[in-house]
Design an enzyme around this catalytic site. Structure first.
Site, PDB file in Angstrom:
ATOM      1  N   CYS A   1     -16.936  19.369  16.117  1.00  0.00           N
ATOM      2  CA  CYS A   1     -15.821  20.315  16.311  1.00  0.00           C
ATOM      3  C   CYS A   1     -14.639  19.928  15.454  1.00  0.00           C
ATOM      4  CB  CYS A   1     -15.445  20.467  17.785  1.00  0.00           C
ATOM      5  SG  CYS A   1     -14.106  19.397  18.358  1.00  0.00           S
TER       6      CYS A   1
ATOM      7  N   GLU B   1     -15.093   1.213 -10.004  1.00  0.00           N
ATOM      8  CA  GLU B   1     -15.745   2.417  -9.486  1.00  0.00           C
ATOM      9  C   GLU B   1     -17.132   1.991  -9.010  1.00  0.00           C
ATOM     10  OE1 GLU B   1     -16.611   5.197 -12.662  1.00  0.00           O
ATOM     11  OE2 GLU B   1     -16.812   3.579 -14.087  1.00  0.00           O
TER      12      GLU B   1
ATOM     13  N   HIS C   1     -25.346  -0.603  -2.839  1.00  0.00           N
ATOM     14  CA  HIS C   1     -26.382  -0.481  -3.864  1.00  0.00           C
ATOM     15  C   HIS C   1     -27.114  -1.808  -4.039  1.00  0.00           C
ATOM     16  CE1 HIS C   1     -25.101   3.492  -5.280  1.00  0.00           C
ATOM     17  NE2 HIS C   1     -23.872   3.085  -5.030  1.00  0.00           N
TER      18      HIS C   1
ATOM     19  N   ILE D   1     -22.583   3.563   0.106  1.00  0.00           N
ATOM     20  CA  ILE D   1     -23.872   2.926  -0.204  1.00  0.00           C
ATOM     21  C   ILE D   1     -23.646   1.471  -0.624  1.00  0.00           C
ATOM     22  CG2 ILE D   1     -25.954   3.034  -1.641  1.00  0.00           C
ATOM     23  CD1 ILE D   1     -25.492   5.555   0.082  1.00  0.00           C
TER      24      ILE D   1
ATOM     25  N   VAL E   1       4.318   1.326  -5.760  1.00  0.00           N
ATOM     26  CA  VAL E   1       4.805   0.419  -6.802  1.00  0.00           C
ATOM     27  C   VAL E   1       5.241   1.219  -8.024  1.00  0.00           C
ATOM     28  CG1 VAL E   1       4.156  -1.460  -8.367  1.00  0.00           C
ATOM     29  CG2 VAL E   1       3.411  -1.506  -5.973  1.00  0.00           C
TER      30      VAL E   1
ATOM     31  N   SER F   1     -19.674   7.378  -1.144  1.00  0.00           N
ATOM     32  CA  SER F   1     -20.995   7.584  -0.544  1.00  0.00           C
ATOM     33  C   SER F   1     -21.329   6.576   0.553  1.00  0.00           C
ATOM     34  CB  SER F   1     -22.082   7.522  -1.619  1.00  0.00           C
ATOM     35  OG  SER F   1     -21.742   8.335  -2.719  1.00  0.00           O
TER      36      SER F   1
ATOM     37  N   GLU G   1       0.852  -1.192   0.000  1.00  0.00           N
ATOM     38  CA  GLU G   1       0.000   0.000   0.000  1.00  0.00           C
ATOM     39  C   GLU G   1       0.887   1.241   0.000  1.00  0.00           C
ATOM     40  OE1 GLU G   1      -3.183   1.031  -0.235  1.00  0.00           O
ATOM     41  OE2 GLU G   1      -2.368   3.039   0.126  1.00  0.00           O
TER      42      GLU G   1
ATOM     43  N   LYS H   1     -26.179  13.331 -13.664  1.00  0.00           N
ATOM     44  CA  LYS H   1     -26.544  12.118 -12.932  1.00  0.00           C
ATOM     45  C   LYS H   1     -27.184  12.449 -11.579  1.00  0.00           C
ATOM     46  CE  LYS H   1     -24.795   7.591 -11.718  1.00  0.00           C
ATOM     47  NZ  LYS H   1     -23.952   7.221 -10.603  1.00  0.00           N
TER      48      LYS H   1
ATOM     49  N   CYS I   1     -12.874  12.340  23.003  1.00  0.00           N
ATOM     50  CA  CYS I   1     -13.568  13.116  21.972  1.00  0.00           C
ATOM     51  C   CYS I   1     -14.992  13.331  22.442  1.00  0.00           C
ATOM     52  CB  CYS I   1     -13.540  12.364  20.642  1.00  0.00           C
ATOM     53  SG  CYS I   1     -14.709  12.992  19.419  1.00  0.00           S
TER      54      CYS I   1
END
Lengths: 421, 476
Positions: free
Chosen positions: B437, B337, B49, B47, B172, B45, B31, B250, B400
């Protein structure tokens, strides 16, 4: 479940003064809940001076000012719990808090004074586009890192917003060897105190750019520069005026928001103008026995006024408990006009055996040569002449006994700003 | 010699890693960032789907529907936030009704069950803040929401616990296939050799493919900008509110997140610099004003943060999955995607199977497919809180305040498998700093904990890896 008479949520300047106020009004069963390891709240990181001019007639640093109150709380034997966070609060005045030692505690209070202070508006709240690199801090966070932790959050600084913390930090960062390149203010005026503009910017030749904003932040790991631009009357950036300033840090001082999350949970009614509770002249919210004062009620410029207001709230909370509640006699809403954005208290009770109180307000723009006027049923009750009145400085109208009397009887109360003709 | 190198620790790479961990194998994930889930997997998002949107017959449609069905069980096994909250595709015009019907039919073809077309009034009965201008909508009960970075972290931790290795900060630079059929992956830091390579490099997956395959690919970075609203406005939408695509574009969505915020976005702009994830003034305004068509009362004052992510858009439109014909042992998950997040678990299953078959790997008996996430104080009942503090008093120490995250959780986030090493890592694992905050209050304390438990000096604590140090030094 623990039963307590007066529980004060927050041990900052408001909470300390409220506790003392409650004690002085005769209440002895008082508990302060504070989430930090130390009483004093944000004052602990405000190591500059200028505190206490009104209250003590001398210039103190933030910690010194706080310590006077902390000492008194300790002398009076008022109980407090540190590192204790209130996680919920309901309309029946049941408080749930946690800490390491007691675990989870539930307290049934007769009266609660909310002294939760405020938070700084973050970058997201003002939609500044750009990178999400390290080096973007709210001014108060930077202040804590420098003054409490002893670290430097950056070397080359641009400050957006001219709130008091931003101004104070311009000077602090300069003292600590950083270069403050500019202080950029969206409005054509500052929201900070004039004395801070002089002592923190002008004395160090730090440019203050009015009607400017940050339109882009550039950088990868760390901020490399910010792009600033002038704005038009509608506060829309004029991109043709954009220019880049190299820096590694952007400090934000773009407004304070009262921390009313607990208040909301319980159903306390909030004013959309102050973002604090709507209170009557006893500092009581719409919830019976729930009081609010200090920066959680409305953002103050000077801690002295926080103390004054909170002492009153504490006294009233004690009276509420001692008297077994308040007699509801209704009240009159304070209406504002002509450039006065809000007035605290928002409601004046008709009963006349309460403490005297001042009227506190803020204006919406810079006004010169004006009168702040208070009318009861159309009759002028009080007025204050101002050479200049700005949004950055809270206005206070102190009331004498007979003026309070007139307001208590009134069916219509108006507070506003009028030109001096 | 490793059995497999996975390039990219986004949701797809981590899903592949976790599935490969089912087999007796040596697997390494490379990574380029300091943590998992640092690219599009953290900025989307969120989601799951249902699968009505993709064209029937495409890989997108196939994997979407399969992936969506895997999420409920995965969320249980791996303990990450997922909720089936339903979705509406809002239609604002009479002409749109026909298109809505097409979407309905498409859903049926793709095997999505339970969809129904509702009138505007019916929609507003269920979602009272939806605009009066909505005339009808497709209701999709199978639609869900997931915390995308927490799902990715969960896949990664579980893979790690089952023996998969991770190397961070490795960009990479080249992939070479040797004569003996093995691969050498060169990074900016060194070389790694494996019998197979799985390319899950997101916006850069075309470059990885093009190092070794003669069949060239092209990925365009399609930027999506988002704004996030305070939880105080979470009441504005219960279901995910899509807009029916029109000639105007869209559309953007308004959706609750699994944590109760409202997310608004994304925009869609093809950009040249694949790593450019700065937000823009125009993008944010566009996302917000477009979303206000669905929910007119969206408050600007409720915005707490903005962010953007770059989708790996394949110019041919569909996912490219599987082994390269001209390069045996090299597998692609390319152009993943939207609905990539939804599809990831299914893609992971299939790619892992392909790799296992290629290498003749055997399934392990000792694979443990469950993972316990960080115990979140904020979502506990009072009884659970009492117990948690009894077990570990640091659960009584709130760090927090906005998201009610305790010191115990932050320490857990650092010290657990594949733990956080920077402030953003803490944020994604615990939510400390994600509230209203935006880390103003908790930053110094969280930095202290990160410094202490990762064994570095405060001045070395970073926001997101080397070069993003939060402090410039000690005060003199």
């Amino acid at each position: 479940m623990d039963k307590r008479n007066v529980v004060i949520i927050g041990g900052g300047p408001a909470g300390l003064a409220a506790a003392i106020g409650a004690y002085e009004a005769g209440e002895r069963d008082i508990l302060i809940l504070e989430r930090e390891p130390k009483l004093g709240g944000i004052l602990n990181q405000c190591i500059h001076n200028g505190f206490g001019l009104h209250t003590f007639k001398e210039e103190l640093t933030g910690p010194e000012y706080a310590n006077r109150f902390i000492r008194k709380v300790k002398e009076l034997g008022i109980e407090y719990k540190l590192e204790t966070t209130v996680i919920s609060f309901d309309k029946n005045k049941v408080i749930t808090a946690v800490n390491e030692k007691d675990g989870l505690i539930k307290i049934q209070a007769k009266a609660v004074v909310l002294c939760c202070g405020c938070r700084e508006r973050p970058r997201g709240g003002i939609n500044i586009a750009g990178c999400r690199s390290a080096g973007i801090y709210s001014a108060g966070t930077a202040q804590k890192l420098v003054n409490i932790e002893g670290y430097m959050p950056g070397k080359e600084i641009v400050i957006l917003g001219s709130g008091d913390i931003g101004l104070i930090m311009a000077r602090r960062m300069t003292f600590e060897g950083a270069k403050v390149k500019a202080c950029v203010e969206l409005m054509p005026y500052s929201s900070g105190l004039n004395r801070n503009i002089v002592q923190c910017l002008k004395d160090f030749d730090i440019p203050l750019l009015f009607s400017h904003t940050v339109v882009d932040i550039k950088g990868e790991g760390r901020v490399k520069s910010v792009v600033i631009a002038e704005v038009d009357e509608k506060l829309v950036p004029k991109m043709e005026t954009a220019r880049e300033i190299t820096c590694d840090t952007l400090l934000l001082s773009v407004g304070l928001i009262p921390e009313n999350e607990l208040a909301k949970q319980a159903g306390v009614e909030l004013s959309p103008v102050t973002n604090g509770a709507t209170v009557d002249d006893r500092m009581m919210t719409n919830l019976d026995g729930v009081f609010e004062c200090g920066n959680v009620l409305h953002v103050h410029d000077l801690v002295d006024f926080v103390s004054e207001e909170s002492e009153l709230a504490g006294k009233c909370a004690a009276k509420y408990v001692i008297g077994g509640g308040f007699e509801a006699d209704g009240g009159t809403k304070v209406e504002t006009y002509g450039g006065v954005r809000y007035c605290v208290p928002q409601i004046i009770e008709h009963n006349d055996d309460y403490e005297p109180f001042p009227l506190k307000m803020r204006v919406s723009n810079v006004f010169r040569n004006v009168y702040l006027r208070v009318y009861a049923d159309g009759q002028l009750v009080a007025q204050k002449k101002k050479q200049i009145s700005t949004p950055g400085e809270m206005e206070t109208i102190s009331l004498k006994a007979e003026q309070v009397e007139a307001l208590r009887k009134a069916k219509e109360i108006k507070v506003g700003l009028e030109e001096n003709k | 010699m490793l059995d497999c190198i996975i390039i990219g620790a986004g949701v797809v790479g981590c899903a592949v890693a976790r599935e490969l961990a089912r087999y007796s194998s040596s697997v390494l994930v490379l990574e380029r960032f300091n943590d998992v889930s640092c690219g599009a997997s953290k900025a989307n998002s969120g989601i799951v789907h249902a699968g009505f949107d993709a064209h029937p017959g495409t890989r997108k449609a196939f994997y979407n529907v399969r992936g969506a069905k895997m999420y409920p069980l995965l969320a249980k096994e791996l303990d990450f936030p997922y909720r089936r909250n339903g979705a509406f595709v809002l239609n604002f015009s009479e002409e749109g009704n026909e298109k809505l019907k097409e979407l309905y039919d498409q859903g049926v073809k793709n095997g999505v069950e339970g969809n129904v077309i509702l009138s505007g009034d019916e929609v507003r009965k269920m979602e009272p803040y939806v605009s009066d201008k909505v005339v009808s909508a497709l209701y999709v009960p199978a639609s869900g929401i997931v915390s995308p970075y927490e799902a990715t972290i969960a896949f990664a931790e579980n893979a790690f616990d089952n023996g998969v290795k991770f190397e961070f900060n490795q960009t990479v630079k080249d992939v070479v296939k040797s004569a003996d059929g093995t691969f050498t992956v060169r990074t900016d830091k060194g070389e790694f050799c494996a019998k197979t390579v799985v390319n899950c490099a997101g916006v850069h997956s075309d470059e990885i493919n093009n190092y070794v395959s003669k069949t060239k690919e092209k990925i365009v970075a399609r930027k999506g900008e988002y704004v996030l609203l305070d939880k105080a406005y979470g009441y504005l939408a219960g279901a995910t509110l899509f807009q029916l695509p029109t000639a105007m574009g869209k559309g953007v969505l308004v959706s609750p997140t699994t944590h109760g915020n409202i997310i608004v976005g994304p925009t869609a702009d093809d950009i040249d610099d694949k790593d450019y994830v700065d937000t823009t003034y125009a993008g944010l305004s566009k996302a917000f004003s477009q979303a206000a068509l669905s929910v007119p009362s969206l408050p600007r004052r409720g915005i707490i943060t903005q962010f953007s992510g770059n989708r790996a858009h394949n110019v041919t439109g569909d996912f490219v999955l599987g082994e390269r014909e001209d390069c045996k042992g090299f597998f692609n998950a390319l152009g993943v995607e939207s609905p990539g997040l939804t599809s990831a678990p299914a893609i992971g299953q299939d790619l892992a199977k392909l790799v296992a078959d290629r290498l003749g790997l055997k399934e392990r008996k000792d694979f443990n497919g469950t993972r316990k996430g960080i115990k979140h104080f904020a979502t506990m009942s009072d009884e659970e809180r009492v117990e948690a503090i009894k077990q570990n008093p640091l659960y009584g120490k709130v760090v927090c305040r906005c998201e009610v995250v305790t010191e115990a959780e932050i320490i857990d986030a650092v010290t657990r498998s594949l733990g956080a090493r920077d402030m953003d890592g803490i944020k994604r694992r615990t939510r400390a700093g994600m509230g209203r905050c935006q880390s103003g209050f908790c930053t110094p304390k969280v930095m202290e904990i990160v410094a202490k438990y990762t064994g570095v000096d405060m001045t070395q604590v970073t926001k997101k890896g080397a070069g993003s140090e939060l402090l410039t030094g000690r005060k003199e």
